[in-house]
Design a protein around this motif. Structure first.
Motif, mmCIF file in Angstrom:
data_model
loop_
_atom_site.group_PDB
_atom_site.id
_atom_site.type_symbol
_atom_site.label_atom_id
_atom_site.label_comp_id
_atom_site.label_asym_id
_atom_site.label_seq_id
_atom_site.Cartn_x
_atom_site.Cartn_y
_atom_site.Cartn_z
ATOM 1 N N VAL A 219 38.196 29.385 30.729
ATOM 2 C CA VAL A 219 38.966 30.560 30.313
ATOM 3 C C VAL A 219 40.463 30.430 30.604
ATOM 4 O O VAL A 219 41.296 30.854 29.807
ATOM 5 C CB VAL A 219 38.357 31.829 30.954
ATOM 6 N N PRO A 230 41.167 39.455 29.920
ATOM 7 C CA PRO A 230 40.981 40.188 31.185
ATOM 8 C C PRO A 230 40.351 39.278 32.244
ATOM 9 O O PRO A 230 39.667 38.308 31.917
ATOM 10 C CB PRO A 230 40.013 41.309 30.779
ATOM 11 N N ASP A 231 40.588 39.626 33.516
ATOM 12 C CA ASP A 231 40.225 38.701 34.590
ATOM 13 C C ASP A 231 38.744 38.710 34.938
ATOM 14 O O ASP A 231 38.343 38.065 35.902
ATOM 15 C CB ASP A 231 41.091 38.925 35.823
ATOM 16 N N ASP A 232 37.949 39.441 34.176
ATOM 17 C CA ASP A 232 36.503 39.355 34.397
ATOM 18 C C ASP A 232 35.822 38.535 33.304
ATOM 19 O O ASP A 232 34.597 38.516 33.221
ATOM 20 C CB ASP A 232 35.867 40.750 34.452
ATOM 21 N N TRP A 233 36.616 37.879 32.460
ATOM 22 C CA TRP A 233 35.987 37.067 31.423
ATOM 23 C C TRP A 233 35.242 35.904 32.041
ATOM 24 O O TRP A 233 35.693 35.320 33.030
ATOM 25 C CB TRP A 233 37.047 36.570 30.434
ATOM 26 N N PRO A 234 34.089 35.559 31.436
ATOM 27 C CA PRO A 234 33.342 34.413 31.962
ATOM 28 C C PRO A 234 34.166 33.132 31.834
ATOM 29 O O PRO A 234 35.082 33.048 31.018
ATOM 30 C CB PRO A 234 32.098 34.353 31.076
ATOM 31 N N VAL A 235 33.820 32.163 32.647
ATOM 32 C CA VAL A 235 34.539 30.891 32.616
ATOM 33 C C VAL A 235 34.470 30.271 31.217
ATOM 34 O O VAL A 235 35.469 29.776 30.702
ATOM 35 C CB VAL A 235 33.954 29.933 33.675
ATOM 36 N N PHE A 236 33.299 30.331 30.608
ATOM 37 C CA PHE A 236 33.131 29.797 29.248
ATOM 38 C C PHE A 236 32.734 30.945 28.333
ATOM 39 O O PHE A 236 31.599 31.401 28.351
ATOM 40 C CB PHE A 236 32.058 28.705 29.226
ATOM 41 N N LYS B 131 33.337 41.409 39.148
ATOM 42 C CA LYS B 131 33.184 39.966 38.959
ATOM 43 C C LYS B 131 34.439 39.385 38.312
ATOM 44 O O LYS B 131 34.410 38.902 37.187
ATOM 45 C CB LYS B 131 31.942 39.684 38.127
ATOM 46 N N THR B 132 35.508 39.411 39.073
ATOM 47 C CA THR B 132 36.787 38.947 38.545
ATOM 48 C C THR B 132 37.258 37.722 39.310
ATOM 49 O O THR B 132 36.760 37.427 40.396
ATOM 50 C CB THR B 132 37.855 40.043 38.681
ATOM 51 N N ARG B 136 34.121 35.437 38.751
ATOM 52 C CA ARG B 136 33.722 35.462 37.339
ATOM 53 C C ARG B 136 32.319 34.895 37.167
ATOM 54 O O ARG B 136 31.948 33.953 37.856
ATOM 55 C CB ARG B 136 34.608 34.522 36.504
ATOM 56 N N VAL B 137 31.590 35.410 36.179
ATOM 57 C CA VAL B 137 30.361 34.726 35.807
ATOM 58 C C VAL B 137 30.759 33.466 35.055
ATOM 59 O O VAL B 137 31.838 33.368 34.484
ATOM 60 C CB VAL B 137 29.437 35.608 34.939
ATOM 61 N N ALA B 138 29.872 32.469 35.112
ATOM 62 C CA ALA B 138 30.236 31.177 34.558
ATOM 63 C C ALA B 138 30.045 31.121 33.052
ATOM 64 O O ALA B 138 30.670 30.327 32.368
ATOM 65 C CB ALA B 138 29.414 30.086 35.212
ATOM 66 N N ARG B 188 32.833 47.600 34.611
ATOM 67 C CA ARG B 188 33.010 46.467 35.529
ATOM 68 C C ARG B 188 32.121 46.600 36.755
ATOM 69 O O ARG B 188 31.745 45.611 37.368
ATOM 70 C CB ARG B 188 34.462 46.397 35.976
ATOM 71 N N TYR B 226 43.234 46.976 33.957
ATOM 72 C CA TYR B 226 42.766 45.623 33.632
ATOM 73 C C TYR B 226 43.506 44.901 32.510
ATOM 74 O O TYR B 226 43.408 43.684 32.393
ATOM 75 C CB TYR B 226 41.268 45.609 33.255
#
Lengths: 602, 602
Positions: A219, A230-236, B131-132, B136-138, B188, B226
């Motif tokens: 991300v 936004p900073d809660d987006w998943p890594v992928f 989860k920021t 973050r979730v992966a 969130r 956010y």
């Protein structure tokens, strides 16, 4: 006491450099570089994207450009740092027409600091700055004016007029991430632009891909210009989430985005000094007449579907990976996937997750880069939470990334992939044992160099390699499909595989085919091959180019531009393409230095 | 040598405070406060929004709450600063259940630092963090799983199920900025929530207002949680641009936003321990059964339209300002606008801009705050490009803003408006000469205190005051409309004004009317008056409340909450309301300290 902090060293070098340039002392300026040296310029000195790769090349460039560019006001930005004998310093500078930012790396040569790499980039054109921060328009603060129109009225009028009673300066064909990012930058620069997109909604080019697709890049690497995820987006990010983001983004950025519109034909109208772009907008023919035409259709072209004997006799379902609907339609069927790069792996994994019998047919060796290792070893320093903590956001990361000259980039990457081989020895061993043919690029420089040189030949492993290694995804390697039968395929080793669904994960052809169809074969050939560095490695013939062919910079076809790449490139290089377009639209002088010759048609 | 830096002073105080609290030495803790002292707590100590306004009140609060809260780990954040005899320090801390952030102001009392103001705020609940960033979730990194569903599939399933086969924990009635900001925070926090909005699209509550409307507060003050507005947004955003942003935001934040849905009736179902909320969703009745019900319909209620004799005989067009279509429909007509606050001024100015003959009827005095002066004198320190340059973004600005106790807030504001009167003496003089009745609030504390106390009585001047002063907008002041005739109105001074269009810019009634209709008059009265501080100034009767009545905190009606306010308040207080809701939904103990009594029905 001699002041020998990195900052003092860099400040001293920069002052001498400024002095030499100001007095047009080209010998003096060149003498400040090491024998092995690189000056990469993104538009600010050369109105081109090009790298001078020796003192002699730097001398020639300065001889041609220095008087015109008239650089000044070189200022260190923050503190310089030193590590491994290299002093690194950020700086800002001005030219006659623009303000810029750069990154300098100095080496000690006989007790004197000499430039090893120099990056100069254009940030903004003087007098045409974006109206951000303290330059914001006031909105309501303007007071009261007779006949004032509201924002909504102005926007509606613009949308009704542009392309009918008024003409855009720029037309961008292709409304994926590339066209959208460029459109956002042109919007801020006040360049009337229409983006032409064949799909019904912005983001559909992502939504329409196979169901399980998530971005393979993390991300932090993928932000669009001006508005971070936004900073809660998943890594992928999942493909549909990216699609929805792109759609929201086009609206937020107030792009003139013509969806459900296909470009039919483009022609340079010499008399008018404009392009004639014929499009079908929701079925209705419209002719646009922009000054500049940007092709942002992705750096690959039509889907590659190999012609295999017997294909017409196949009674099952066969389609290219770009048309693959995902696993739901394949339940209970036997699927053969031809290919072994990203799409092939993703499709196979999603099929396995849905209990579908699937076989991958690997024709040639593939580079496997496990995602976690790739993130940590290759991208983490510039694009990660850790990088953010270290003060490196993606703006800074992009410039550090851009500061490494292509000529020596592989030397930065080879140790990364050596470490990856050590760290992932177990997985690589088991893949090899399963018969999977591995490579790490022609010179061991791994994924990103493969991407730059040929745009193919790798899988960023997010789980499927384990399935290949343990046999969950069946593998036939070192073979091709020789013949297709009504309910099976025969491989070149004589094996026959039962097959109800055949997926061609066989990549894409050259973008020039699109250009040939859209404009003419002659113009496509005049423009020449797109992408690749001339590294003289497979699928990237020499001679050495120094930069990606035809990307984001002037081509041999005046007023025709190519934009694209991954999200990172679409973000970063749209800055320089938008400034080149703005300068031309405003009639600023833009003499191009180092225009690349065409060595290959595509 | 004594270490007397502000940081050392603050660290020393904080260590002694921590020690006293840790050992439950309430006398010792209270002794660290000055005689005049305030401890404002946003949820972290009191599960309430409340301010202790003396050592005795602080003692009582600690006696009731200290054992349960068990605060610990007080840490200075950055360096403390000192100015005008006050040392200011940021800090973080923990409670048994949460992590928090605060702001401390120390005064010197006989050579010892003593707390003058203390702000404690809850940032997150332990175990329920957003989860920021590094949390973050992966996404795709999870690897491969049998039966995995894509993001799009999961989202579609959620949308299909929520409100039909599954029930939301929270229903928010009203999908304006308040409901949307709260919805984003609850999303969130993983609290299943449905937002009910009567309009067809998110943002319509802004789009439907009069055409010329722009925000009266500047962009830095108005961010949603956010996702900041892009940095090229105008200082005062036009209403339709805000509307479009809200719509995009609901999609980006993946809110379960039921537009075209009206709430019909709400009832607490004692047996089920849930609300029963009957809504019409696109005409179809649906019953929702949330645990918690939030009313976010704006802090004002139905449009106020005064009953004036003869109104029924009027042959022209008459409407409330909320229904005013803008000037286009008024061309060539004579318009009378009753009222002299924000909407009245905006509407009059837009009419004048379109060459419409317009008269403003001012019934009582109005506070005029010229926008530029307001921005510079009142908001600039916390919300401006300059503030950003000084390291104060809106997150920090919100906490500084929140740290000033309501009890003494007017003393901070009075000098601002004294300066405004000096600076704008020319405009104020000319307005007075034109007959305009001016005031600066009951105690000269100006705009923001008027907003908090009564929510009315002012105009943020973005240009219309000049038109009033120079007669472009005609003015009748100190009068009301006594009678309406078919083509004119008679004022209380006997003047007759020809009138084709009569606009009632007469504000809004109490929100409790809506509650009475939606739930019951009994519940509306049990909840009591909303908004206002009990300042004993016009329209804000005492006794002193210390906080805004019923806003963002537990009310006398269990499981019923009120959310709203301007964009700043919607952003800032949604944090604390969302944490209160999350704690209840998760079944955490939330004993409320200092629950406000109801002194007034509305």
């Amino acid at each position: 006491m001699t002041d020998t902090t990195p900052t003092a060293t860099a400040r001293h070098w920069l002052a001498r450099f400024e002095q030499a340039l100001a007095t047009r002392d080209i010998d003096g300026a060149v003498a400040l570089f090491a024998d092995t040296c690189f000056w990469r310029d993104l538009v600010s000195f050369t109105w081109n994207i090009c790298t001078q790769e020796s003192p002699a090349q730097i001398r020639a460039m300065l001889q041609a450009r220095l008087d015109d560019v008239a650089p000044s006001n070189w200022q260190l930005e923050g503190e310089a740092t030193a590590a491994d004998g290299v002093t690194e310093a950020w700086f800002t500078f001005e030219t006659r027409l623009s303000r810029g930012r750069g990154l300098l790396r100095l080496q000690d040569v006989g007790g004197q600091p000499r430039a090893w790499t120099l990056l100069t980039t254009m940030v903004e054109l003087k007098g045409f700055e974006e109206k951000t921060g303290t330059r914001r328009v006031a909105g309501a603060e303007h007071g009261v004016h007779k006949g004032r129109k509201s924002w909504a009225e102005q926007r509606a009028e613009e949308q009704a007029a542009l392309g009918t009673t008024t003409q855009p300066d720029v037309v961008v064909i292709g409304g994926g991430q590339g066209g959208i990012a460029l459109g956002a930058r042109l919007r801020r620069l006040g360049v009337p632009t229409i983006i032409v997109e064949k799909n019904a909604r912005a983001g559909d080019s992502w939504r329409r891909r196979y169901k399980s697709l998530c971005l393979h890049d993390p991300v932090w690497y993928d932000h669009l210009p001006y508005l971070n995820f936004p900073d809660d987006w998943p890594v992928f990010a999942p493909k549909d989430k990216i699609g929805d983001w792109l759609e929201a983004y086009t609206k937020i950025m107030e792009l003139n985005y013509w969806s459900a519109t296909t470009a039919q034909h483009c022609r340079w109208d010499e008399a008018a000094g404009r392009w004639e772009v014929q499009v079908l907008r929701e079925g209705r023919p419209v002719t646009l007449r922009p000054k500049e035409l940007v092709i942002a259709l992705g750096v690959s072209g039509y889907a590659n579907v190999p012609k295999i004997p017997g294909a017409e006799s196949f009674l099952g379902e066969q389609h290219h990976s770009s048309q693959h609907p995902g696993p739901d339609a394949c339940k209970g069927k036997r699927v053969v996937v031809l290919g072994s790069n990203n799409s092939a792996h993703d499709i196979c994994a999603a099929l396995w997750e849905n209990d579908v019998d699937v076989t991958m047919v690997q024709r040639s060796s593939t580079h496997i880069a496990p995602s976690a290792a790739l993130m940590e070893l290759a991208l983490g320093g510039l694009y990660s939470e850790q990088a953010l903590k270290n003060g490196i956001d993606h703006h800074k990361g992009d410039l550090i990334f851009a500061s490494v000259p292509y000529k020596i980039m592989h030397t930065f990457h080879i140790p990364v992939y050596e470490e990856m081989q050590r760290r992932e020895a177990d997985l690589y061993g088991r893949l090899a044992k399963a018969g999977f043919m591995l490579d790490f690029g022609a010179d061991g420089s791994g994924l990103f160099m493969k991407y730059l040189r040929r745009g193919s030949g790798y899988y960023i492993d997010v789980g499927a390699s384990e399935l290949v290694a343990n046999g969950s995804i069946k593998l036939k390697s070192g073979v091709n499909i020789e013949r297709i039968h009504p309910r099976s395929v025969t491989l070149t080793d004589g094996t026959e595989l039962p097959c109800d669904v055949l997926v061609y994960a066989t990549g894409y052809g050259s973008m020039n085919r699109w250009l040939a169809d859209l404009i003419s074969p002659e113009v496509a050939d005049r423009l020449g091959k797109v992408w690749g560095l001339g590294s003289d490695t497979p699928k990237d013939p020499g001679p050495w180019e120094g930069e990606l062919r035809n990307m984001w910079k002037p081509t041999q076809v005046p007023h025709l531009w190519v934009h694209g790449g991954n999200l990172h490139q679409s973000r970063h290089y749209s800055q320089f393409l938008s400034l080149q377009l703005k300068a031309r639209v405003e009639g600023l002088p833009t003499p191009v230095y180092g225009q690349a010759a065409v060595h290959h048609t595509a």
